[in-house]
Design an enzyme around this catalytic site. Sequence first.
Site, short mmCIF file in Angstrom:
data_model
loop_
_atom_site.label_atom_id
_atom_site.label_comp_id
_atom_site.label_asym_id
_atom_site.label_seq_id
_atom_site.Cartn_x
_atom_site.Cartn_y
_atom_site.Cartn_z
N ARG A 1 -11.17 4.31 -10.52
CA ARG A 1 -10.49 4.03 -9.24
C ARG A 1 -11.18 4.68 -8.04
NH1 ARG A 1 -9.30 1.21 -12.17
NH2 ARG A 1 -7.35 0.76 -13.21
N CYS B 1 -0.11 1.54 -7.20
CA CYS B 1 0.08 2.86 -7.82
C CYS B 1 -0.23 3.96 -6.80
CB CYS B 1 -0.84 3.02 -9.03
SG CYS B 1 -0.21 2.11 -10.44
N GLU C 1 -3.97 8.07 -5.82
CA GLU C 1 -4.84 6.89 -5.79
C GLU C 1 -4.80 6.26 -4.40
OE1 GLU C 1 -4.53 4.25 -9.19
OE2 GLU C 1 -4.81 2.51 -7.91
C1 LIG Z 1 1.79 -4.96 -6.12
C2 LIG Z 1 0.45 -4.26 -6.24
C3 LIG Z 1 -0.17 -4.21 -7.48
C4 LIG Z 1 -1.39 -3.54 -7.62
N1 LIG Z 1 -1.99 -3.50 -8.84
C5 LIG Z 1 -3.17 -2.88 -8.99
C6 LIG Z 1 -3.82 -2.81 -10.25
O1 LIG Z 1 -3.34 -3.32 -11.25
N2 LIG Z 1 -5.01 -2.17 -10.33
C7 LIG Z 1 -5.60 -1.61 -9.23
O2 LIG Z 1 -6.70 -1.05 -9.37
N3 LIG Z 1 -5.01 -1.65 -8.02
C8 LIG Z 1 -3.82 -2.27 -7.87
N4 LIG Z 1 -3.23 -2.31 -6.64
C9 LIG Z 1 -3.85 -1.61 -5.51
C10 LIG Z 1 -4.82 -2.43 -4.67
O3 LIG Z 1 -4.56 -3.81 -4.74
C11 LIG Z 1 -6.27 -2.14 -5.04
O4 LIG Z 1 -6.58 -0.78 -4.90
C12 LIG Z 1 -7.27 -2.92 -4.18
O5 LIG Z 1 -8.54 -2.60 -4.66
C13 LIG Z 1 -7.22 -2.58 -2.70
O6 LIG Z 1 -7.86 -3.64 -2.00
P1 LIG Z 1 -7.55 -3.88 -0.45
O7 LIG Z 1 -8.44 -4.95 0.03
O8 LIG Z 1 -6.11 -4.08 -0.24
O9 LIG Z 1 -8.02 -2.51 0.14
P2 LIG Z 1 -7.20 -1.53 1.14
O10 LIG Z 1 -5.94 -1.12 0.46
O11 LIG Z 1 -7.11 -2.18 2.47
O12 LIG Z 1 -8.19 -0.32 1.19
C14 LIG Z 1 -8.31 0.55 0.10
C15 LIG Z 1 -9.50 1.49 0.35
O13 LIG Z 1 -10.68 0.72 0.30
C16 LIG Z 1 -11.40 0.84 1.52
N5 LIG Z 1 -11.97 -0.48 1.81
C17 LIG Z 1 -11.31 -1.64 2.04
N6 LIG Z 1 -12.19 -2.64 2.25
C18 LIG Z 1 -13.43 -2.09 2.16
C19 LIG Z 1 -14.76 -2.59 2.27
N7 LIG Z 1 -15.02 -3.89 2.55
N8 LIG Z 1 -15.79 -1.73 2.10
C20 LIG Z 1 -15.57 -0.42 1.83
N9 LIG Z 1 -14.34 0.12 1.73
C21 LIG Z 1 -13.29 -0.71 1.87
C22 LIG Z 1 -10.40 1.29 2.57
O14 LIG Z 1 -11.04 2.04 3.60
C23 LIG Z 1 -9.47 2.15 1.73
O15 LIG Z 1 -9.97 3.45 1.61
C24 LIG Z 1 -1.99 -2.96 -6.48
C25 LIG Z 1 -1.37 -3.05 -5.23
C26 LIG Z 1 -0.15 -3.67 -5.11
C27 LIG Z 1 0.50 -3.75 -3.76
#
Ligand SMILES: Cc1cc2nc3c(=O)[nH]c(=O)nc-3n(C[C@H](O)[C@H](O)[C@H](O)COP(=O)(O)OP(=O)(O)OC[C@H]3O[C@@H](n4cnc5c(N)ncnc54)[C@H](O)[C@@H]3O)c2cc1C
Length: 305
Positions: free
Chosen positions: A174, A224, A294
């Site tokens: 993660r 999470c 996380e």
């Molecule tokens: C209902 C639900 C279920 C989920 N299930 C899971 C799961 O099963 N497994 C899991 O791993 N996660 C899960 N997540 C968490 C989440 O979806 C993941 O962590 C996902 O990777 C975040 O992507 P995001 O685009 O929303 O990033 P954001 O939440 O917008 O950002 C997360 C981090 O990544 C950075 N970031 C975003 N975009 C970029 C980029 N282009 N380059 C560099 N850094 C960047 C941001 O600065 C921040 O630090 C879940 C979330 C929800 C709401």
Amino acid sequence: MNIGFNLNYFTGSVLYNEPLKNHLTIGVGGPARVLLLPKCTQDITKTIVLCNENSIPCTVIGNGTNVIAPSDGFDGVVIKIANEISEYSFLDEKRIHVEAGMSLPKLIKVLLKNDCTGYSFLTGIPGTIGGCTAMNAGTVYGCIASLLSMVEYYDGKSITQINGSQIDEYFSYRSSLFLKNKYVVTSVILELQKGDIEEEKQKNQKYLQKRKFSQPLYTKNAGCFWKNTNNQSTGALIEQLGLKGKKNGDAKISERHGNFIVNTRNATFEEIIQLAESVEAEVFNQTGIILEREIQLISINDKSI
Ligand SMILES: Cc1cc2nc3c(=O)[nH]c(=O)nc-3n(C[C@H](O)[C@H](O)[C@H](O)COP(=O)(O)OP(=O)(O)OC[C@H]3O[C@@H](n4cnc5c(N)ncnc54)[C@H](O)[C@@H]3O)c2cc1C
């Protein structure tokens, strides 16, 4: 309102004093001085250069599905890489080049349509490709890093690509060097398989169903809150300690999944953090385990890109 430099090069949308809670799935967070919705990679790179030259804090988000922001927001520039910058192209029948703003659920639809297999463990994760790469998103069945054969990123000076065996060095559970070093992921290549597509569809359905039962999907949350410790499920641990349903104002530990903090109505950042701290203290007092978060904090005190 003045951002501190001229945005005449910027081809996307500019939102001043924009509440971050509108862009984060947990629905919490005060205003960003400016929130930018870039349309091309140059919008991102030029903005970062100008922010650095003008000492303006700058950060990126994707779909905001694993992020929380403080009540006083972010007095700087938030670049939201989602929806736009989401082109994809197949390089051959197994390899697809995808831009960072593409959402994972949309990508999975594309992969299913093109008879690709081998990614069903990612089904239901709501992030963008950029966010999922930075977070090394995944489940107990695997994580996105295992599918990547190229990552392109911007480190504040230039755009670089990493390939092949270099990839492993950039990822951990993660997390990634992109996240730690604030490098911006701009695109990736995923390497898939050509297996049994019907089996893949069934697996996808199975994982989606599992999520519906085990996660509070129709609430405001950010996935999470904590990482698992030593392969032990933090959700199960919190459940064992009887902490499910614990509340602080409008923030609550989900009754469905102990690792999810849910914003039941209008929770504040403070309510969520206090609840998280009390869970962390209780877990430590009862088990000696130190929970690691996380969820990512949008913080003005963080290193800028
Ligand atoms: C209902 C639900 C279920 C989920 N299930 C899971 C799961 O099963 N497994 C899991 O791993 N996660 C899960 N997540 C968490 C989440 O979806 C993941 O962590 C996902 O990777 C975040 O992507 P995001 O685009 O929303 O990033 P954001 O939440 O917008 O950002 C997360 C981090 O990544 C950075 N970031 C975003 N975009 C970029 C980029 N282009 N380059 C560099 N850094 C960047 C941001 O600065 C921040 O630090 C879940 C979330 C929800 C709401």
